[in-house]
Design a protein around this motif. Structure first.
Motif, mmCIF file in Angstrom:
data_model
loop_
_atom_site.group_PDB
_atom_site.id
_atom_site.type_symbol
_atom_site.label_atom_id
_atom_site.label_comp_id
_atom_site.label_asym_id
_atom_site.label_seq_id
_atom_site.Cartn_x
_atom_site.Cartn_y
_atom_site.Cartn_z
ATOM 1 N N PRO A 155 -0.330 -32.240 -15.312
ATOM 2 C CA PRO A 155 -0.140 -33.171 -14.192
ATOM 3 C C PRO A 155 0.253 -32.456 -12.899
ATOM 4 C CG PRO A 155 0.947 -33.988 -16.172
ATOM 5 C CD PRO A 155 0.507 -32.591 -16.472
ATOM 6 N N GLU A 156 -0.131 -33.047 -11.787
ATOM 7 C CA GLU A 156 0.263 -32.550 -10.470
ATOM 8 C C GLU A 156 1.614 -33.166 -10.094
ATOM 9 O OE1 GLU A 156 -1.328 -32.686 -5.814
ATOM 10 O OE2 GLU A 156 -2.466 -33.651 -7.430
ATOM 11 N N LEU A 157 2.521 -32.340 -9.576
ATOM 12 C CA LEU A 157 3.876 -32.772 -9.229
ATOM 13 C C LEU A 157 4.183 -32.437 -7.780
ATOM 14 C CD1 LEU A 157 5.653 -31.398 -12.393
ATOM 15 C CD2 LEU A 157 5.998 -33.729 -11.607
ATOM 16 N N TRP A 158 4.871 -33.346 -7.088
ATOM 17 C CA TRP A 158 5.374 -33.011 -5.767
ATOM 18 C C TRP A 158 6.615 -33.822 -5.440
ATOM 19 C CZ3 TRP A 158 0.939 -35.754 -6.616
ATOM 20 C CH2 TRP A 158 0.775 -36.986 -5.980
ATOM 21 N N SER A 159 7.397 -33.301 -4.510
ATOM 22 C CA SER A 159 8.668 -33.904 -4.133
ATOM 23 C C SER A 159 8.459 -35.226 -3.407
ATOM 24 C CB SER A 159 9.440 -32.938 -3.228
ATOM 25 O OG SER A 159 10.569 -33.577 -2.657
ATOM 26 N N LEU A 185 12.686 -31.918 -8.321
ATOM 27 C CA LEU A 185 11.701 -30.861 -8.535
ATOM 28 C C LEU A 185 12.194 -29.508 -8.039
ATOM 29 C CD1 LEU A 185 8.847 -30.162 -9.506
ATOM 30 C CD2 LEU A 185 8.006 -30.774 -7.225
ATOM 31 N N HIS A 186 12.871 -29.492 -6.902
ATOM 32 C CA HIS A 186 13.254 -28.218 -6.299
ATOM 33 C C HIS A 186 14.724 -27.853 -6.479
ATOM 34 C CE1 HIS A 186 9.622 -29.248 -3.710
ATOM 35 N NE2 HIS A 186 9.285 -28.173 -4.388
ATOM 36 N N ASP A 187 15.590 -28.842 -6.581
ATOM 37 C CA ASP A 187 17.025 -28.544 -6.596
ATOM 38 C C ASP A 187 17.688 -28.691 -7.959
ATOM 39 O OD1 ASP A 187 16.788 -28.131 -3.884
ATOM 40 O OD2 ASP A 187 17.556 -30.115 -3.324
ATOM 41 N N PHE A 188 17.109 -29.492 -8.843
ATOM 42 C CA PHE A 188 17.774 -29.781 -10.121
ATOM 43 C C PHE A 188 17.012 -29.213 -11.318
ATOM 44 C CE2 PHE A 188 19.770 -32.777 -7.288
ATOM 45 C CZ PHE A 188 21.081 -32.804 -7.730
ATOM 46 N N ARG A 229 24.084 -24.195 -14.799
ATOM 47 C CA ARG A 229 25.303 -24.789 -14.247
ATOM 48 C C ARG A 229 25.453 -24.432 -12.764
ATOM 49 N NH1 ARG A 229 29.262 -28.796 -15.331
ATOM 50 N NH2 ARG A 229 31.250 -28.141 -14.437
ATOM 51 N N GLU A 230 25.188 -23.181 -12.419
ATOM 52 C CA GLU A 230 25.333 -22.742 -11.034
ATOM 53 C C GLU A 230 24.338 -23.444 -10.124
ATOM 54 O OE1 GLU A 230 27.236 -20.184 -13.771
ATOM 55 O OE2 GLU A 230 25.099 -20.729 -13.692
ATOM 56 N N GLN A 231 23.100 -23.577 -10.577
ATOM 57 C CA GLN A 231 22.088 -24.277 -9.790
ATOM 58 C C GLN A 231 22.450 -25.743 -9.616
ATOM 59 O OE1 GLN A 231 18.808 -23.357 -12.327
ATOM 60 N NE2 GLN A 231 18.369 -21.389 -11.348
ATOM 61 N N PHE A 232 22.949 -26.350 -10.691
ATOM 62 C CA PHE A 232 23.339 -27.751 -10.622
ATOM 63 C C PHE A 232 24.466 -27.944 -9.607
ATOM 64 C CE2 PHE A 232 26.207 -31.152 -11.923
ATOM 65 C CZ PHE A 232 25.343 -32.239 -11.935
ATOM 66 N N LEU A 233 25.485 -27.105 -9.646
ATOM 67 C CA LEU A 233 26.602 -27.242 -8.720
ATOM 68 C C LEU A 233 26.145 -27.103 -7.274
ATOM 69 C CD1 LEU A 233 29.420 -25.240 -10.553
ATOM 70 C CD2 LEU A 233 29.086 -27.713 -10.472
ATOM 71 N N THR A 257 13.155 -40.050 -6.231
ATOM 72 C CA THR A 257 11.696 -40.141 -6.325
ATOM 73 C C THR A 257 11.049 -38.770 -6.435
ATOM 74 O OG1 THR A 257 11.617 -42.219 -5.099
ATOM 75 C CG2 THR A 257 9.611 -40.877 -5.120
ATOM 76 N N THR A 258 10.187 -38.638 -7.418
ATOM 77 C CA THR A 258 9.316 -37.481 -7.587
ATOM 78 C C THR A 258 7.942 -38.035 -7.911
ATOM 79 O OG1 THR A 258 11.186 -36.230 -8.496
ATOM 80 C CG2 THR A 258 8.987 -35.312 -8.839
ATOM 81 N N PHE A 259 6.904 -37.392 -7.429
ATOM 82 C CA PHE A 259 5.555 -37.898 -7.654
ATOM 83 C C PHE A 259 4.824 -37.056 -8.700
ATOM 84 C CE2 PHE A 259 6.327 -39.415 -3.238
ATOM 85 C CZ PHE A 259 6.264 -40.768 -3.517
ATOM 86 N N LEU A 260 4.176 -37.742 -9.632
ATOM 87 C CA LEU A 260 3.421 -37.091 -10.702
ATOM 88 C C LEU A 260 2.081 -37.803 -10.851
ATOM 89 C CD1 LEU A 260 4.709 -35.854 -14.114
ATOM 90 C CD2 LEU A 260 2.699 -37.306 -14.014
#
Length: 296
Positions: A40-44, A63-66, A80-84, A28-31
């Motif tokens: 648009p406004e976005l939040w976790s 939003l923050h990790d992927f 790739r490093e961030q995804f791992l 879930t992410t909110f938009l």
């Protein structure tokens, strides 16, 4: 376990909740779309997840990790490093399967789609993992059906990611420029008809990429059941623009590379595997005056 289908039902998931091979993720992410012009406004959705989620689910923070914080838009795909660093906490291996759900695309508009889930599914496929599905109807349908929910947080035992990236599932701005002149490529704009026609002010410039055709990502489910239309109906929708031709490549885009992944998922469901997503989408394209846009 053999590969699961790309879309699973609530009944199917409920039967699998005790399966130790299941990795259930709440994406879930909110938009919120602003009135008039503006981004648009976005939040976790992490706090919403803590308050209530499907039993056994862990939270995947798109939003923050992927995403790449150094990217040109809020949802530039992670390196790739961030995804791992983000994915290995969920313990996904060749012996597991993943089901993803969310609470819907928008806060202030009732659009029927699970595009946040589709975005994470696409990222998993891009990074080499296939045994992943999206829950039909998402969390809202799960609740409407009176199924169990819980609060708190859940974790899985971490495991290294052992799958190889598939670069063919993503395209760049330059790839799209070339695709505009290639009869063997179908470009799909996944936004609303109003966005496609250039009647809204959400992006830096109005309109759509020349040669692209409009298939609104929110048009694929029944308002009555909140479930996907039948394969026959979906097939008719995409056949109208030639997107199921096995000799064609399909590129989907939208505003920020989220809704586009829902259309890509449904094309995969119908057997069209030669589908790539333009991650930059209109956030990138409309910010570059050298990239043409047309209106109707």
């Amino acid at each position: 376990m053999t590969n699961i289908p790309p879309i699973v039902t609530g009944d199917w998931l409920e039967e699998q909740l005790q399966n130790p091979a299941l990795r259930l993720l709440d994406a879930t992410t909110f938009l919120k779309i602003p009135e008039g012009a503006g981004y648009p406004e976005l939040w976790s959705g992490r706090e919403a997840y803590k308050e209530e989620h499907i039993p056994g689910a862990a939270y995947a923070d798109l939003l923050h990790d992927f995403t790449d914080p150094n990217g040109t838009a809020p949802f530039t795909i992670a390196t790739r490093e961030q995804f791992l660093a983000a994915i290995e906490q969920f313990g996904i291996t060749k012996d597991t399967f993943v089901v993803i759900y969310d609470r819907g695309p928008l806060v202030n508009v009732d659009v029927l789609a699970s595009d946040w889930s589709a975005r994470l599914r696409w990222q998993l496929k891009y990074e080499g993992f296939d045994n992943v599905a999206v829950l039909d109807g998402g969390f809202r349908k799960w609740k409407l059906d009176g199924r169990q929910t819980v609060s708190g947080e859940n974790d899985y035992e971490a495991a290294p990611w052992t799958f190889e990236r598939r670069p063919q599932l993503i395209v760049t701005k330059e790839d799209v420029k070339a695709a505009m002149h290639d009869d063997n490529i179908i470009l799909i704009n996944s936004l609303s008809e109003a966005d496609f026609r250039g009647e809204t002010n959400t992006y830096p410039r109005k309109g759509h990429i020349p040669g692209s055709q409009n298939v609104f990502f929110g048009s694929h489910s029944s308002p009555e059941t909140r479930l996907l239309n039948s394969d026959d109906v979906l097939r008719d929708t995409f056949n109208k623009i030639g997107a199921l031709d096995p000799n064609k490549k399909v590129i989907t885009y939208c505003g920020g590379g989220i809704a586009a992944t829902w259309n890509a998922l449904l094309l995969n469901k119908l057997g069209q595997e030669n589908v790539a997503v333009y991650d930059g989408s209109l956030n990138e394209w409309a910010s570059d005056d050298s990239c043409p846009l047309v209106t109707l």
